[in-house]
Design a protein around this motif. Structure first.
Motif, PDB file in Angstrom:
ATOM      1  N   LYS A 188     -19.260   5.549 -11.479  1.00 38.80           N
ATOM      2  CA  LYS A 188     -18.158   4.633 -11.792  1.00 38.80           C
ATOM      3  C   LYS A 188     -16.862   5.362 -12.133  1.00 38.80           C
ATOM      4  O   LYS A 188     -15.850   4.732 -12.446  1.00 38.80           O
ATOM      5  N   ARG A 189     -16.877   6.663 -12.049  1.00 43.03           N
ATOM      6  CA  ARG A 189     -15.690   7.444 -12.409  1.00 43.03           C
ATOM      7  C   ARG A 189     -14.734   7.564 -11.216  1.00 43.03           C
ATOM      8  O   ARG A 189     -14.526   8.635 -10.646  1.00 43.03           O
ATOM      9  N   ILE A 190     -14.153   6.437 -10.846  1.00 41.18           N
ATOM     10  CA  ILE A 190     -13.138   6.379  -9.791  1.00 41.18           C
ATOM     11  C   ILE A 190     -11.902   5.730 -10.387  1.00 41.18           C
ATOM     12  O   ILE A 190     -11.935   4.577 -10.812  1.00 41.18           O
ATOM     13  N   LEU A 191     -10.818   6.475 -10.424  1.00 42.65           N
ATOM     14  CA  LEU A 191      -9.597   6.033 -11.091  1.00 42.65           C
ATOM     15  C   LEU A 191      -8.511   5.736 -10.053  1.00 42.65           C
ATOM     16  O   LEU A 191      -8.036   6.637  -9.364  1.00 42.65           O
ATOM     17  N   VAL A 192      -8.122   4.464  -9.959  1.00 44.18           N
ATOM     18  CA  VAL A 192      -7.073   4.034  -9.038  1.00 44.18           C
ATOM     19  C   VAL A 192      -5.843   3.645  -9.840  1.00 44.18           C
ATOM     20  O   VAL A 192      -5.891   2.745 -10.681  1.00 44.18           O
ATOM     21  N   THR A 193      -4.730   4.348  -9.591  1.00 44.74           N
ATOM     22  CA  THR A 193      -3.498   4.106 -10.350  1.00 44.74           C
ATOM     23  C   THR A 193      -2.297   3.998  -9.408  1.00 44.74           C
ATOM     24  O   THR A 193      -2.426   4.136  -8.197  1.00 44.74           O
ATOM     25  N   ALA A 194      -1.129   3.772 -10.015  1.00 44.48           N
ATOM     26  CA  ALA A 194       0.095   3.588  -9.232  1.00 44.48           C
ATOM     27  C   ALA A 194       0.482   4.841  -8.458  1.00 44.48           C
ATOM     28  O   ALA A 194       0.913   4.761  -7.314  1.00 44.48           O
ATOM     29  N   HIS A 195       0.365   6.015  -9.077  1.00 49.47           N
ATOM     30  CA  HIS A 195       0.640   7.255  -8.347  1.00 49.47           C
ATOM     31  C   HIS A 195      -0.258   8.357  -8.887  1.00 49.47           C
ATOM     32  O   HIS A 195      -0.853   8.229  -9.951  1.00 49.47           O
ATOM     33  N   ASP A 196      -0.383   9.426  -8.127  1.00 50.89           N
ATOM     34  CA  ASP A 196      -1.377  10.471  -8.426  1.00 50.89           C
ATOM     35  C   ASP A 196      -0.968  11.381  -9.582  1.00 50.89           C
ATOM     36  O   ASP A 196      -0.798  12.586  -9.406  1.00 50.89           O
ATOM     37  N   GLY A 206     -14.327  15.005 -14.042  1.00 53.10           N
ATOM     38  CA  GLY A 206     -15.217  14.510 -13.003  1.00 53.10           C
ATOM     39  C   GLY A 206     -14.887  13.128 -12.474  1.00 53.10           C
ATOM     40  O   GLY A 206     -15.795  12.378 -12.089  1.00 53.10           O
ATOM     41  N   PHE A 207     -13.598  12.771 -12.415  1.00 51.71           N
ATOM     42  CA  PHE A 207     -13.175  11.495 -11.848  1.00 51.71           C
ATOM     43  C   PHE A 207     -12.616  11.713 -10.441  1.00 51.71           C
ATOM     44  O   PHE A 207     -11.912  12.691 -10.185  1.00 51.71           O
ATOM     45  N   GLU A 208     -12.918  10.784  -9.541  1.00 51.12           N
ATOM     46  CA  GLU A 208     -12.209  10.734  -8.267  1.00 51.12           C
ATOM     47  C   GLU A 208     -10.936   9.936  -8.519  1.00 51.12           C
ATOM     48  O   GLU A 208     -10.990   8.803  -8.995  1.00 51.12           O
ATOM     49  N   VAL A 209      -9.809  10.528  -8.213  1.00 50.24           N
ATOM     50  CA  VAL A 209      -8.516   9.907  -8.522  1.00 50.24           C
ATOM     51  C   VAL A 209      -7.797   9.535  -7.229  1.00 50.24           C
ATOM     52  O   VAL A 209      -7.657  10.355  -6.322  1.00 50.24           O
ATOM     53  N   VAL A 210      -7.341   8.276  -7.165  1.00 45.13           N
ATOM     54  CA  VAL A 210      -6.610   7.795  -5.992  1.00 45.13           C
ATOM     55  C   VAL A 210      -5.326   7.130  -6.471  1.00 45.13           C
ATOM     56  O   VAL A 210      -5.363   6.183  -7.256  1.00 45.13           O
ATOM     57  N   GLY A 211      -4.190   7.642  -6.013  1.00 48.07           N
ATOM     58  CA  GLY A 211      -2.904   7.067  -6.384  1.00 48.07           C
ATOM     59  C   GLY A 211      -2.272   6.369  -5.206  1.00 48.07           C
ATOM     60  O   GLY A 211      -2.244   6.900  -4.091  1.00 48.07           O
TER      61      GLY A 211
END
Length: 303
Positions: A188-196, A206-211
């Motif tokens: 569940k460590r997937i972080l979607v935000t406005a920008h990277d 250990g998060f997958e980050v998507v901006g």
């Protein structure tokens, strides 16, 4: 920008002709981002006078020096900034300051470039959001204490003591964060935000980050970007996405709408502090408070 450079040059000429002693003996320091302002306050204490150029909610990627900033810059004994082209529109100003015997200090220069995350969006070729790795922020603290001690040797012991106290607080923060993140399953460590802005955070924890907008807020998210990310959210069954305090929330709201149009609901999990701290006087108005708030917000929303 040329007008600002001209004003700085003229002001420096007159300032250099008249060397006025400080009334209170404090070092006059100018900082850029709120994170750096908070850091220098912790280490400098009442031995320094600090003026931060940027306030809460201010985007450093787009910040331009105003005419009102000129006196702050030229009267400063030290100028601390992040570097790595975070304050992109201030670089020309800092270069001019450096050519006039007043060298601004880029704290990121203290970091090993081989450990940084690459980025094609910045002239530095590195992602500049290094404060989201606490180990890097500790190195910032070491650099600040060293520079303050060099400029004001009689208070060097106090600066070093303050630095040690602050690093101890960062160690405690690190322990708390690890404990909170450990409660969130790795899938569940997937972080979607406005920008990277959170790539260093993702690497450290250990998060997958998507901006949506990429690393710089100067880039615009297109319709295809929104649709592609909406599909990703559905495929990964992501429960929450996040807005950022220094980025307009319309892009994330558009993403939420795109997900909903495909028959899937995703909630906005809260507002994260990325390129700036919260309001002064609040818990989120400090680096430590901001970091703890962000982690709690992320974990609670994604569980």
């Amino acid at each position: 920008m040329k007008k600002i450079i001209f004003l700085i040059a003229i002001t420096l000429i007159f300032t250099n002709c008249k060397d006025e002693a400080k009334d209170n003996g404090q070092l006059n320091i100018v900082t850029t981002t709120t994170m750096i302002t908070d850091l220098v306050k912790n280490i400098g204490g009442d031995m320094v006078n600090i003026e931060g150029l940027m306030g809460s909610g201010v985007d450093p990627h787009l910040y331009k020096a105003s005419e009102g900033d000129v006196n702050k810059l030229v009267n400063a004994d030290i100028i601390f900034y992040n570097g790595l082209h975070l304050e992109g529109k201030l670089v020309e100003v800092f270069e001019k300051m450096g050519s006039q015997t007043k060298t601004p200090i880029a704290l990121a220069d203290a970091l090993d470039k081989n450990t940084l995350i690459g980025s094609e969006y910045f002239a530095s070729n590195f992602d500049p959001h290094v404060w989201f790795d606490i180990s890097y922020f500790k190195q910032f603290a070491e650099k600040v204490a060293t520079i303050l001690s060099e400029k004001n040797p009689e208070n060097a012991a106090n600066f070093q003591a303050n630095k040690n106290t602050y690093i101890s607080k960062l160690d405690t923060l690190q322990t708390k964060i690890n404990q909170v993140i450990a409660t969130l399953p790795k899938e569940k460590r997937i972080l979607v935000t406005a920008h990277d802005a959170f790539n260093y955070f993702g690497k450290a924890y250990g998060f997958e980050v998507v901006g949506l907008q990429g690393i710089s807020t100067a880039t615009e998210a297109g319709v295809q970007d929104v649709q592609k990310l909406a599909t990703f959210i559905i495929e990964k069954q992501i429960k929450a996405i996040f807005v950022e305090s220094s980025v307009p929330k319309r892009t994330i709201e558009a993403l939420q709408a795109a997900v909903k149009s495909k028959g899937h609901d995703v909630k906005i999990g809260g507002t994260l502090y990325s390129d700036a701290l919260g309001n002064a006087g609040t818990v989120e108005g400090t680096y430590i408070g901001m970091f703890e708030y962000n982690v709690n917000t992320i974990v609670n929303a994604l569980k």
